[in-house]
Design a protein around this motif. Structure first.
Motif, short mmCIF file in Angstrom:
data_model
loop_
_atom_site.label_atom_id
_atom_site.label_comp_id
_atom_site.label_asym_id
_atom_site.label_seq_id
_atom_site.Cartn_x
_atom_site.Cartn_y
_atom_site.Cartn_z
N SER A 31 0.83 -1.21 0.00
CA SER A 31 0.00 0.00 0.00
C SER A 31 0.86 1.26 0.00
O SER A 31 0.54 2.24 -0.68
N ARG A 32 1.96 1.24 0.75
CA ARG A 32 2.85 2.41 0.79
C ARG A 32 3.51 2.64 -0.57
O ARG A 32 3.65 3.78 -1.01
N VAL A 33 3.90 1.55 -1.22
CA VAL A 33 4.52 1.66 -2.55
C VAL A 33 3.51 2.18 -3.55
O VAL A 33 3.81 3.06 -4.37
N PHE A 53 0.96 4.04 -2.98
CA PHE A 53 0.71 5.46 -2.73
C PHE A 53 1.79 6.31 -3.39
O PHE A 53 1.49 7.32 -4.03
N GLN A 54 3.06 5.91 -3.23
CA GLN A 54 4.14 6.68 -3.83
C GLN A 54 4.05 6.67 -5.35
O GLN A 54 4.28 7.69 -6.01
N GLU A 55 3.70 5.53 -5.91
CA GLU A 55 3.59 5.43 -7.37
C GLU A 55 2.43 6.26 -7.90
O GLU A 55 2.60 7.04 -8.85
N GLN A 56 1.25 6.10 -7.30
CA GLN A 56 0.04 6.67 -7.86
C GLN A 56 -0.22 8.10 -7.41
O GLN A 56 -0.69 8.93 -8.20
N GLU A 57 0.07 8.39 -6.14
CA GLU A 57 -0.25 9.71 -5.62
C GLU A 57 0.90 10.70 -5.77
O GLU A 57 0.67 11.91 -5.71
N GLU A 58 2.11 10.22 -5.94
CA GLU A 58 3.26 11.11 -6.05
C GLU A 58 3.88 11.07 -7.45
O GLU A 58 3.87 12.06 -8.16
N VAL A 59 4.43 9.94 -7.83
CA VAL A 59 5.09 9.85 -9.15
C VAL A 59 4.10 10.13 -10.27
O VAL A 59 4.38 10.92 -11.17
N GLN A 60 2.94 9.47 -10.22
CA GLN A 60 1.96 9.67 -11.28
C GLN A 60 1.42 11.11 -11.27
O GLN A 60 1.17 11.69 -12.33
N ARG A 61 1.26 11.67 -10.08
CA ARG A 61 0.78 13.06 -9.99
C ARG A 61 1.76 14.02 -10.66
O ARG A 61 1.34 14.90 -11.43
#
Length: 244
Positions: A144-146, A148-156
Motif C-alpha cells: 500500500s505504501r509503494v 501510494f508513492q507510485e500513484q499519488e506522487e510519481v503519477q501526480r
C-alpha cells in the motif's frame, strides 16, 4: 459367592470401559494425525503456489524499477538544459529526453492470486512458520505504501508535466519521429520549437518535482519491497518439503 461374582463383574466392566476409552483415544489420535497431515499437505500446496507468485513479483518489481530508472535518467539529463538562455540541444534531442522521461508509467503490478486466497479463506493461521506468517500478513501494508508513492506522487508529478505541456508544445512535432509512421500521421505544419519550454521556470519546477518523487521511489520504497519479497521467498523455500 455373590460378592466374588460382583467383583469379577466389576473388573470385567472396568476392563471393557478401559478398552472403549483406549479405542476412542486411538481413534482421536488417528483423526488428529490425519487432520495434521491434511493441513500440512495443504500448506505445501500453498507454499509452492506462493513461491511461484513471489518469483513473479520479483520480476515485476525488476521491470517497474527499470522503467523508473529510465524515466529518472532521462529527466536528470533534461534538467541540465533548463534555464533562461537559448536551449543548447536540438529539437530531436529534446523530444527524446522528454518522452523518455514521461511516456512510460511506473507501476509495480504483483500477482495477487494465491496470497489473497489464503488470506480470504483464513488459512494463513494454519502455516507452521511464525516468521513466514508475519511476513505474509504485513505484505499488503508495504504494498500500500509503494502504491501510494507510485500513484499519488510519481503519477501526480508525471501528469503535472503532461498537463503543463498540453498547450505549450506541439505534440505532433514531438511524437512524429517515433509514432508517425506507426499511427499514420505526417510531420507538423506549425512553426516553433518545443524545446523553448526549457526556458520556463515553471517547467523546471515541475520537472524537478518529478525527479524527486521518482528518486524517493527508487531509493526508499522499492528497496523495502525488494527486501520483503526476498525474505518471503527465503522463508518459503525453508518450509517447502523437498519431496513436494
Amino acid at each position: 459367592m455373590v460378592s466374588q461374582a460382583k467383583s469379577k463383574y466389576l473388573k470385567y466392566a472396568i476392563g471393557e470401559i478401559t478398552l472403549v476409552v483406549i479405542g476412542i483415544l486411538i481413534a482421536l489420535s488417528i483423526n488428529n494425525w490425519n487432520e495434521r497431515r491434511k493441513t500440512r499437505n495443504e500448506e505445501q500446496v500453498y507454499l509452492l503456489g506462493l513461491r511461484d507468485e513471489f518469483q513473479f513479483n520479483q520480476q515485476a518489481l525488476l521491470k517497474a524499477s527499470r522503467i523508473n530508472e529510465t524515466n529518472l535518467r532521462h529527466a536528470l539529463e533534461l534538467i541540465k538544459y533548463t534555464g533562461p538562455g537559448t536551449p543548447q540541444l536540438t529539437e530531436s534531442q529534446f523530444d527524446s529526453l522528454l518522452y523518455g522521461s514521461i511516456v512510460n508509467e511506473v507501476q509495480f503490478l504483483p500477482s495477487p492470486g494465491v496470497l489473497n486466497e489464503i488470506t480470504n479463506s483464513g488459512k494463513l493461521g494454519n502455516f507452521s512458520d511464525v516468521e513466514l506468517k508475519k511476513a505474509l500478513a504485513s505484505w499488503e501494508s508495504i504494498l500500500s505504501r509503494v502504491r501510494f508513492q507510485e500513484q499519488e506522487e510519481v503519477q501526480r508529478t508525471r501528469l503535472g508535466i503532461l498537463n503543463f505541456l498540453s498547450d505549450k508544445v506541439n505534440e505532433r512535432r514531438g511524437s512524429y519521429a517515433k509514432y508517425g509512421a506507426v499511427v499514420g500521421f505526417g510531420p507538423r505544419k506549425f512553426k516553433g520549437n518545443n524545446q523553448n519550454v526549457l526556458q520556463l521556470e515553471e517547467f523546471e519546477n515541475k520537472l524537478l518535482e518529478f525527479i524527486f518523487t521518482n528518486t524517493f521511489l527508487r531509493d526508499n520504497y522499492y528497496p523495502q519491497l525488494r527486501e520483503r519479497i526476498d525474505l518471503i521467498l527465503s522463508l518459503i523455500n525453508q518450509n517447502i518439503d523437498p519431496s513436494s
